[in-house]
Design an enzyme around this catalytic site. Structure first.
Site, short mmCIF file in Angstrom:
data_model
loop_
_atom_site.label_atom_id
_atom_site.label_comp_id
_atom_site.label_asym_id
_atom_site.label_seq_id
_atom_site.Cartn_x
_atom_site.Cartn_y
_atom_site.Cartn_z
N HIS A 189 77.00 52.63 37.16
CA HIS A 189 77.92 53.82 37.43
C HIS A 189 78.79 53.46 38.68
O HIS A 189 79.87 53.88 38.76
CB HIS A 189 76.93 55.02 37.72
CG HIS A 189 76.01 55.40 36.78
ND1 HIS A 189 74.57 55.23 36.80
CD2 HIS A 189 76.50 55.83 35.39
CE1 HIS A 189 74.29 55.49 35.57
NE2 HIS A 189 75.15 56.29 34.72
N ASP A 247 79.29 51.87 26.85
CA ASP A 247 79.28 52.86 25.78
C ASP A 247 80.60 52.48 25.20
O ASP A 247 81.50 53.46 25.33
CB ASP A 247 79.09 54.20 26.39
CG ASP A 247 77.88 54.27 27.04
OD1 ASP A 247 76.59 54.46 26.42
OD2 ASP A 247 77.70 54.12 28.36
N GLU A 252 82.56 50.21 29.40
CA GLU A 252 82.62 49.55 28.22
C GLU A 252 80.95 49.53 27.73
O GLU A 252 81.07 49.08 26.41
CB GLU A 252 82.94 48.28 28.32
CG GLU A 252 84.58 48.01 28.64
CD GLU A 252 85.20 46.79 28.48
OE1 GLU A 252 84.20 45.69 28.70
OE2 GLU A 252 86.45 46.52 28.54
N MET A 277 72.82 47.22 32.31
CA MET A 277 72.16 48.31 33.33
C MET A 277 72.21 49.66 32.50
O MET A 277 73.32 49.79 31.71
CB MET A 277 72.58 48.25 34.66
CG MET A 277 72.42 47.30 35.50
SD MET A 277 72.74 47.49 37.06
CE MET A 277 72.40 45.83 37.91
N GLY A 337 73.86 61.21 35.61
CA GLY A 337 72.73 60.89 37.07
C GLY A 337 71.96 59.53 36.59
O GLY A 337 72.36 58.83 35.71
N ARG A 388 68.33 54.56 30.83
CA ARG A 388 67.18 54.46 30.21
C ARG A 388 66.21 53.18 30.22
O ARG A 388 65.12 53.05 29.77
CB ARG A 388 67.39 54.68 28.55
CG ARG A 388 68.22 55.95 28.24
CD ARG A 388 68.39 56.17 26.77
NE ARG A 388 68.45 57.74 26.21
CZ ARG A 388 69.76 58.18 26.40
NH1 ARG A 388 70.74 57.38 26.64
NH2 ARG A 388 69.84 59.40 26.08
N GLN A 414 82.12 55.42 22.79
CA GLN A 414 82.33 56.75 23.72
C GLN A 414 83.76 56.38 24.38
O GLN A 414 84.34 57.06 24.32
CB GLN A 414 81.30 56.70 24.67
CG GLN A 414 81.55 57.95 25.86
CD GLN A 414 80.43 57.76 26.50
OE1 GLN A 414 79.24 58.64 26.21
NE2 GLN A 414 80.47 57.56 27.91
N GLN A 457 74.92 66.83 23.99
CA GLN A 457 75.16 65.28 23.23
C GLN A 457 73.85 64.88 22.96
O GLN A 457 73.71 63.89 22.21
CB GLN A 457 75.92 64.60 24.17
CG GLN A 457 75.25 64.12 25.58
CD GLN A 457 76.06 63.57 26.63
OE1 GLN A 457 76.97 64.22 27.03
NE2 GLN A 457 75.93 62.31 26.50
P1 AMP Z 1 75.86 57.90 31.55
O1 AMP Z 1 75.20 58.49 32.97
O2 AMP Z 1 74.87 56.98 30.88
O3 AMP Z 1 76.54 59.00 30.77
O4 AMP Z 1 77.23 56.72 31.89
C1 AMP Z 1 78.04 57.30 32.67
C2 AMP Z 1 79.10 56.37 32.64
O5 AMP Z 1 78.76 54.97 33.34
C3 AMP Z 1 79.68 56.05 31.57
O6 AMP Z 1 81.19 55.88 31.29
C4 AMP Z 1 79.01 54.78 30.90
O7 AMP Z 1 79.88 53.95 30.12
C5 AMP Z 1 79.01 54.08 32.41
N1 AMP Z 1 78.18 53.16 32.51
C6 AMP Z 1 76.64 53.10 32.24
N2 AMP Z 1 76.03 51.97 32.28
C7 AMP Z 1 76.82 51.18 32.74
C8 AMP Z 1 76.98 49.77 32.71
N3 AMP Z 1 75.75 48.88 32.82
N4 AMP Z 1 78.16 49.02 33.20
C9 AMP Z 1 79.30 49.83 33.32
N5 AMP Z 1 79.33 51.17 33.22
C10 AMP Z 1 78.24 51.74 32.72
#
Ligand code: AMP
Length: 282
Positions: free
Chosen positions: A40, A153, A151, A187, A34, A190, A156, A64
């Site tokens: 996202h 992360d 990518e 982006m 979220g 955090r 991950q 996590q």
């Molecule tokens: P998170 O909500 O941080 O757990 O991220 C959810 C998904 O969005 C994960 O697969 C992240 O790698 C991806 N994600 C987060 N930030 C970015 C970004 N700036 N560009 C592309 N994908 C992202």
């Protein structure tokens, strides 16, 4: 624009997905925590581009986060998340509570060895086990054709690709490029923690990753001293602590002395109480 259906239980998720499947459609899942941003949303668009019905999950996964990490303070904004998902063409949002994801004691976990030995692994004990386990559960709940991950992360992404392969999951893990702010900052949910005064400093992480990539690309320059100098530069530019800056093999994530073949530069560093990560291809 077709409406977004919000579901909160596994049973409702499976029912909603079955309806789409009955019309012959394929399913693309986008797991998130979220506080959504364009990064996202790019994953939702990636699913649409491949013809999948996009299904996003929103779940801040407690397992996590280490006890000293920002689980309680992690940004949550469901209304904005649903609005953004609907506008992007996402069809199902799965937003379960903790009791739905973890009803009672869980005796089973997913551990991906070796890929978690370096980079964020040593600094976040238990993190990747928490991620692999919750993503495994989400993929088993929805059983999508594809799962979309950023990518941003990178470690991950590699861990999840390996999990799907090793466990014969009938799901293709698709990696999508990092979406950045106009100045280059990756982006991240955090980034909301960053006060305007330190927002400019944050960009130094991406700049140092680029400086390292430029310096080691020739394959003759030893990586560790270059990374060490970049860490010093990061501290000088205002970062408070550097967890790591490293050049690693793009697939095994093993640290490289010199670049040969596909490599990745990755870094994690602290601005006050905010930990930022980023990575780029060499
Ligand atoms: P998170 O909500 O941080 O757990 O991220 C959810 C998904 O969005 C994960 O697969 C992240 O790698 C991806 N994600 C987060 N930030 C970015 C970004 N700036 N560009 C592309 N994908 C992202």
């Amino acid at each position: 624009m077709k409406a977004l259906t919000v579901v909160r239980t596994v049973a409702d998720l499976r029912r909603a997905i079955a309806e789409h499947r009955s019309t012959g459609r394929t399913i693309g899942m986008v797991p998130t925590m979220g506080a959504l941003h364009e990064g996202h949303i790019s994953l939702v668009k990636g699913a649409l581009e491949r013809g999948d019905v996009p299904v996003a999950s929103i779940f801040v996964n407690p397992t996590q986060f280490a006890p000293n990490e920002d689980f309680a303070a992690y940004p949550r904004d469901e209304d904005s998340d649903f609005t953004q998902l609907g506008a992007a063409g996402c069809r199902i949002a799965y937003a379960p509570g903790v009791e739905e994801m973890y009803p009672g004691p869980q005796l089973t976990t997913v551990t991906v060895a070796s890929l978690t030995d370096h980079l964020c692994g040593p600094f976040r004990p238990g993190h990747f086990q928490g991620v692999a386990t919750v993503v495994c559960k989400l993929l088993m709940m929805a059983v999508p054709d594809r799962g979309y991950f950023g990518e941003k992360d990178y470690q991950q992404l590699q861990v999840l690709k390996r999990m799907a392969r090793d466990l014969n999951m009938p799901v293709q893990i698709v990696g999508m490029p990092t979406i950045r702010e106009p100045d280059g900052l990756a982006m991240s949910s955090r980034n909301r923690y960053l006060a305007p005064a330190v927002r400019k400093t944050a960009l130094a992480l991406y700049q140092q990753l680029n400086a390292i990539a430029d310096a080691v690309r020739d394959g003759r320059t030893a990586c560790p001293p270059v990374a060490e100098r970049a860490a010093q530069a990061l501290l000088k530019s205002g970062f408070d602590k550097v967890d790591y800056l490293a050049v690693v093999d793009a697939e095994s994530l093993a640290p490289l002395d010199k670049v040969s073949g596909a490599a990745r530069v990755a870094g994690a560093a602290w601005l006050g109480r905010t930990r930022l990560i980023d990575n780029i291809a060499v």
